[in-house]
Motif scaffolding. Sequence first.
Motif, short mmCIF file in Angstrom:
data_model
loop_
_atom_site.label_atom_id
_atom_site.label_comp_id
_atom_site.label_asym_id
_atom_site.label_seq_id
_atom_site.Cartn_x
_atom_site.Cartn_y
_atom_site.Cartn_z
N ALA A 188 34.60 41.03 35.75
CA ALA A 188 34.57 39.51 35.01
C ALA A 188 34.33 40.01 33.35
N TYR A 189 33.89 41.02 32.83
CA TYR A 189 33.73 41.31 31.48
C TYR A 189 35.46 41.88 31.14
N ILE A 190 36.08 42.52 31.89
CA ILE A 190 37.43 42.78 31.69
C ILE A 190 38.29 41.54 31.54
N PHE A 191 38.27 40.68 32.54
CA PHE A 191 38.94 39.26 32.47
C PHE A 191 38.67 38.62 31.36
N ALA A 192 37.31 38.41 31.03
CA ALA A 192 37.06 37.58 29.96
C ALA A 192 37.63 37.88 28.50
N ASN A 193 37.77 39.38 28.37
CA ASN A 193 38.55 39.49 27.28
C ASN A 193 40.07 39.46 27.26
N LYS A 194 40.53 39.06 28.30
CA LYS A 194 42.11 38.91 28.57
C LYS A 194 42.34 37.48 28.52
N LEU A 195 41.48 36.46 28.95
CA LEU A 195 41.59 35.02 29.16
C LEU A 195 42.03 34.10 28.19
N GLY A 196 42.11 34.74 26.91
CA GLY A 196 42.57 33.92 25.75
C GLY A 196 44.09 34.08 25.60
N GLU A 197 44.67 35.14 26.15
CA GLU A 197 45.98 35.17 25.86
C GLU A 197 46.71 35.37 27.26
N GLU A 198 46.30 35.66 28.39
CA GLU A 198 46.89 35.90 29.63
C GLU A 198 46.61 34.99 30.66
N LYS A 199 47.40 34.47 31.47
CA LYS A 199 47.03 33.57 32.45
C LYS A 199 46.14 34.29 33.66
N ILE A 200 45.15 33.62 34.05
CA ILE A 200 44.11 34.05 35.08
C ILE A 200 44.92 34.85 36.07
N TYR A 201 45.95 34.39 36.76
CA TYR A 201 46.67 34.92 37.95
C TYR A 201 47.39 36.26 37.56
N ASP A 202 47.90 36.17 36.31
CA ASP A 202 48.63 37.33 35.80
C ASP A 202 47.63 38.60 35.73
N ILE A 203 46.19 38.23 35.14
CA ILE A 203 45.31 39.22 35.17
C ILE A 203 44.94 39.84 36.35
N TYR A 204 44.92 38.76 37.21
CA TYR A 204 44.68 39.05 38.55
C TYR A 204 45.33 40.14 39.38
N ARG A 205 46.77 39.82 38.93
CA ARG A 205 47.91 40.44 39.81
C ARG A 205 47.60 42.05 39.25
N ASP A 206 47.32 42.00 37.97
CA ASP A 206 47.46 43.23 37.31
C ASP A 206 46.26 44.26 37.74
N LEU A 207 45.14 43.66 38.07
CA LEU A 207 43.85 44.40 38.68
C LEU A 207 43.92 44.46 40.01
N TYR A 208 44.32 43.48 40.79
CA TYR A 208 44.20 43.91 42.30
C TYR A 208 45.19 43.83 43.16
N LEU A 209 46.49 43.50 42.57
CA LEU A 209 47.73 43.90 43.36
C LEU A 209 48.57 44.89 43.06
N LYS A 210 48.06 45.87 42.16
CA LYS A 210 48.70 47.26 41.74
C LYS A 210 47.87 48.21 42.09
N GLU A 211 48.67 49.11 42.78
CA GLU A 211 47.78 50.28 43.51
C GLU A 211 47.16 51.24 42.54
N ASN A 212 47.61 51.29 41.27
CA ASN A 212 47.00 51.99 40.48
C ASN A 212 45.56 51.84 39.90
N TYR A 213 45.07 50.71 40.19
CA TYR A 213 43.92 50.07 39.75
C TYR A 213 42.82 50.91 40.54
N SER A 214 41.87 51.73 39.67
CA SER A 214 40.92 52.34 40.42
C SER A 214 39.57 52.14 39.70
N ASN A 215 38.48 52.68 40.32
CA ASN A 215 37.06 52.56 39.41
C ASN A 215 37.14 53.45 38.24
#
Length: 286
Positions: A188-215
């Motif tokens: 949520a903290y990461i999302f919040a810092n992107k929400l002013g410039e990126e559409k929420i579904y694009d942020i979601y895609r980059d974080l949860y639909l790409k295999e390279n997103y890790s801890n």
Amino acid sequence: KDVYRAIAETVYRTTINGKTHNQLVNLYNCAVEVNNNDNILSANRNVLDFLRGKYTGGKWDVVAGTPNSTYINKVKNDYPTLQVENIQTDCRDVKMGIDHFALSAKVCINPLPGIVAEIKDYSSWAGDLVQLAAEMQKVYQQNNHIFTDEEIYNLIGCNDDAYAVSLGFSDAESSGFSLEDFYQDLDAYIFANKLGEEKIYDIYRDLYLKENYSNTNRANLFYEYLNKDGYSGTKYQILYAIAYYYTHKPPIFGNIFEEMFGYFDENLWGDKLAKAFAKKITDMME
């Protein structure tokens, strides 16, 4: 067998998260229609207000803002079967609900004047850290168990019910800072810092639909966006100092959160919690 299992898990995760991504696209487009403009931040705020679900009204609206009723009603009319509690994200090692996440992200982009950093932190990771402290205090008062540094480290983002029970909790969730809570707070903290410039579904895609997103990505992005003004030192030292501030009941919000979640002895747990949180994040970053 391991290869087949990995493929099956990837397909399952992509299916679950792909469905949520498509729902976010629909919710965003609905917001654009209601707002009658293409302002990204405004539309993202509307979407988060719907996704807050049960975290709406009363004290939640004080910190997150009052939802746009026109938008909420349109979503319910256009998508009558869409239920917030059924929207999930598969994070490999845990399934994450979206309402707590949405509330945290919304508060982060809807701060009260003059105390931006504290509102942002308390709405996510710092709030759950002090909630863990309050739950530890209850266990201590019941059986005098003095939590070790290692135990507190393991309780932050705990997903092992048996381990939590062995320490005096009813399950991992009852500690106040389960793995689902932990991921929701950081993301949520990461999302919040992107929400002013990126559409929420694009942020979601980059974080949860790409295999390279890790801890590792999660922790590094969290640290990148964390407000570090006035702090210096190594990453561990900075994280420790910021966490220490919150585990020692700062003015105003320290008292508010104590009323919400319960008392804890800052002299007993404050330093240990700050060390554990700092170590948890820095370990993930490596």
